[in-house]
Motif scaffolding. Structure first.
Motif, short mmCIF file in Angstrom:
data_model
loop_
_atom_site.label_atom_id
_atom_site.label_comp_id
_atom_site.label_asym_id
_atom_site.label_seq_id
_atom_site.Cartn_x
_atom_site.Cartn_y
_atom_site.Cartn_z
N PHE A 20 0.57 -1.15 -0.02
CA PHE A 20 0.09 -0.23 0.00
C PHE A 20 0.51 1.82 -0.23
O PHE A 20 2.14 1.19 0.40
N GLY A 21 0.16 2.14 -0.47
CA GLY A 21 0.80 3.57 -0.76
C GLY A 21 0.25 4.45 0.19
O GLY A 21 -0.62 4.72 0.58
N TRP A 22 1.46 5.49 0.52
CA TRP A 22 0.90 7.28 0.68
C TRP A 22 2.03 8.00 0.38
O TRP A 22 3.00 7.96 -0.45
N SER A 23 2.03 8.56 1.23
CA SER A 23 2.56 10.15 -0.03
C SER A 23 4.21 10.41 0.50
O SER A 23 4.66 10.59 -0.81
N GLN A 24 4.53 9.32 0.62
CA GLN A 24 5.95 9.28 0.60
C GLN A 24 6.71 7.74 -0.09
O GLN A 24 7.70 8.14 -0.41
N GLY A 140 -5.96 3.68 7.94
CA GLY A 140 -6.83 2.85 6.95
C GLY A 140 -6.68 4.17 5.59
O GLY A 140 -6.18 4.80 5.75
N LEU A 141 -7.35 3.32 4.41
CA LEU A 141 -7.24 3.94 3.67
C LEU A 141 -6.31 4.45 2.86
O LEU A 141 -5.63 5.53 2.45
N TYR A 142 -5.39 4.13 2.81
CA TYR A 142 -3.77 3.71 2.25
C TYR A 142 -4.19 3.65 0.60
O TYR A 142 -5.38 3.28 -0.08
N GLU A 143 -3.30 3.95 -0.80
CA GLU A 143 -3.32 3.93 -1.82
C GLU A 143 -3.42 2.50 -2.25
O GLU A 143 -2.16 1.83 -1.84
N PRO A 144 -4.34 1.90 -2.88
CA PRO A 144 -4.26 0.59 -3.34
C PRO A 144 -3.14 -0.08 -4.53
O PRO A 144 -3.37 1.10 -5.19
N GLN A 145 -2.36 -0.80 -4.22
CA GLN A 145 -1.67 -1.34 -5.54
C GLN A 145 -2.30 -1.98 -6.30
O GLN A 145 -3.56 -2.94 -6.19
N GLY A 146 -2.45 -1.44 -7.65
CA GLY A 146 -3.08 -2.33 -8.96
C GLY A 146 -3.89 -1.82 -8.90
O GLY A 146 -4.56 -2.87 -9.81
N SER A 147 -5.02 -0.91 -8.24
CA SER A 147 -6.24 -1.50 -8.38
C SER A 147 -6.42 0.11 -9.53
O SER A 147 -5.69 0.85 -9.76
N ASN A 149 -8.86 1.40 -9.52
CA ASN A 149 -10.17 2.90 -9.94
C ASN A 149 -10.14 3.36 -8.61
O ASN A 149 -10.93 2.40 -7.44
N THR A 150 -8.74 4.00 -8.24
CA THR A 150 -8.05 3.55 -6.66
C THR A 150 -9.37 4.82 -5.80
O THR A 150 -9.64 4.15 -4.99
N VAL A 151 -10.41 5.79 -6.60
CA VAL A 151 -11.18 6.43 -5.40
C VAL A 151 -12.58 5.83 -5.03
O VAL A 151 -12.72 4.91 -3.81
N HIS A 152 -12.83 4.01 -6.02
CA HIS A 152 -13.89 3.81 -5.78
C HIS A 152 -13.02 2.67 -4.96
O HIS A 152 -14.10 2.21 -4.16
N ALA A 153 -12.14 2.23 -5.13
CA ALA A 153 -11.12 1.00 -3.96
C ALA A 153 -10.93 1.62 -2.46
O ALA A 153 -11.84 1.40 -1.75
N LEU A 154 -10.74 3.11 -2.51
CA LEU A 154 -11.08 3.87 -1.26
C LEU A 154 -12.29 4.12 -0.42
O LEU A 154 -13.13 3.93 0.63
N VAL A 155 -13.58 4.38 -1.71
CA VAL A 155 -14.88 4.79 -1.22
C VAL A 155 -15.75 2.96 -0.51
O VAL A 155 -16.27 3.09 0.69
N GLN A 156 -15.10 1.79 -1.31
CA GLN A 156 -15.18 0.75 -0.98
C GLN A 156 -14.90 -0.14 0.86
O GLN A 156 -15.38 -0.50 1.52
N GLU A 157 -13.69 0.56 0.77
CA GLU A 157 -12.52 0.57 2.22
C GLU A 157 -13.64 0.85 3.40
O GLU A 157 -13.83 0.62 4.15
#
Ligand code: CA
Length: 381
Positions: A20-24, A140-147, A149-157
């Motif tokens: 998972f990703g974040w700003s750094q 949570g709500l990190y940046e999922p890798q390989g998704s 649609n990131t927004v969609h994945a974050l909303v689901q989480e």
């Protein structure tokens, strides 16, 4: 009672597709350094050190080579005396960072021993429980890798956390103000107005960037804006805090009462976030909480790592006073990391479960958990 030895365990797990990703950066492994302090009374104490920047072996070596030899043969109940000894011996090059994380793990283990020796949970030794359960927010709500649609994945989480009963959750931002704003808008829209939303930039911005972003985020009723600017930029914190109505939080990258003295004196944040496993353990945390209370500045601890660090943080949390006390005081938020960590739950025999948005605070002696040596050995480096 005498300390007879210290054993450290370094655990590591690959995240594979769950990176998972974040700003750094993108995190592809989870690691942990756990220490076990042995005594001639047969009582063992557990501690954990917070370090996320590289191999936990480094912290374990600090404990094994630098700190352990300084306390073997001493009485584990003399925790303040031993804290001062560890700090003073490493002070010249060790005032912040990994050395203090290593001291934190040792100190937590000493308090675990103290509690077990007296048959009392650590929170009793800290002065008693202000609460028996902790109101948890999901980290949570990190940046999922390989998704795709990131927004969609974050909303689901986010919807998943709401369904699990969380009354609050924290979103990673700090990618780019436009991207951040899109994420916040989508998640606030998905979870509604009744669930608290925090944002955490992991010190991605300078003060003008953070101020501009904060103003755009103001309509979304954020509980706080965490680590907007680098931890060294106290002036940036002060400028941002004066420029926005969003409460500002920070402190997970700060160490000991000496570091927190400036954050408190400058009123750089609205919420102080010392991490028990990084800032010096229970001994030093009690001093930081006392300083914060003199400034009427709420402490909302940062929590990360495995169930050892979680259990220790729950003990601290029970004994955390209100800022300020009143008839109907504001309950502090307990950080409950829900990001992928294959090491988190298995290290202890006991498990923690969210009930109605709360985590129960153990009342068993010490930290209230038992190390699962099989698991620890299996995941050892
Ligand atoms: Ca954070």
């Amino acid at each position: 009672m005498k300390i007879t030895g210290i054993t450290t365990y370094v655990l590591a797990a690959d995240l594979g597709a769950s990176a998972f990703g974040w700003s750094q950066r993108v995190g592809s492994t989870r690691q942990s350094a756990i220490c076990v302090v042995e005594t001639d009374a047969g009582i063992q104490g557990y501690g954990e050190a917070f370090y996320f920047g590289g191999p936990s072996t480094i912290v374990a070596q600090l404990i094994d080579l630098a700190l352990g030899p300084l306390i073997i043969g001493s009485d584990p109940l003399d925790s303040s005396v031993l804290w001062d000894r560890l700090y003073n011996w490493t002070r010249d090059q060790g005032q912040k960072g990994l050395t203090i994380s290593a001291i934190s793990a040792v100190d937590i283990a000493l308090w675990d021993i103290k509690g077990k020796a007296l048959g009392l949970p650590v929170h009793k030794l800290l002065g008693g429980a202000y609460r028996s359960r902790a109101k948890a927010y999901a980290t949570g709500l990190y940046e999922p890798q390989g998704s795709p649609n990131t927004v969609h994945a974050l909303v689901q989480e986010a919807q998943g956390y709401k369904e699990q009963g969380f009354q609050g959750m924290k979103l990673k931002i700090g990618y780019d103000p436009r991207v951040d704003l899109g994420y916040v808008r989508a998640i606030r829209d998905a979870i509604g107005d009744d669930v608290a939303l925090m944002v955490d930039a992991n010190h991605a911005y300078n003060a003008p960037e953070a101020i501009r972003l904060a103003r755009e985020l103001e309509p979304y009723d954020l509980a706080w804006f965490e680590e907007p600017v680098p931890p060294e930029d106290i002036d940036g914190y002060v400028e941002l805090r004066a420029a926005t109505s969003i409460p500002i939080a920070g402190g997970e990258c700060e160490y000991t009462r000496f570091g927190f003295r400036e954050l408190i004196a400058r009123r750089a944040v609205d919420y102080l976030q010392p991490d028990l496993c990084a800032t010096g353990g229970f001994t030093e945390m009690a001093r930081i909480v006392a300083m914060a209370s003199a400034a009427n500045l709420p402490v909302i601890p940062h929590v990360w790592g495995t169930n050892i660090g979680l259990a220790a943080s729950l003990q601290l949390f029970a004994a955390l006073p209100h800022f300020p006390d009143r008839r109907f005081p504001t309950e502090p938020w307990f950080e409950y990391d829900r990001s992928t960590n294959p090491l988190r739950d298995g290290v202890t025999v006991e498990t923690f479960t969210l009930e109605d948005g709360y985590l129960a605070i153990p009342t068993r002696p010490g930290l209230g958990v038992t190390l699962d040596l099989d698991f620890v050995t299996r995941h050892g480096v």
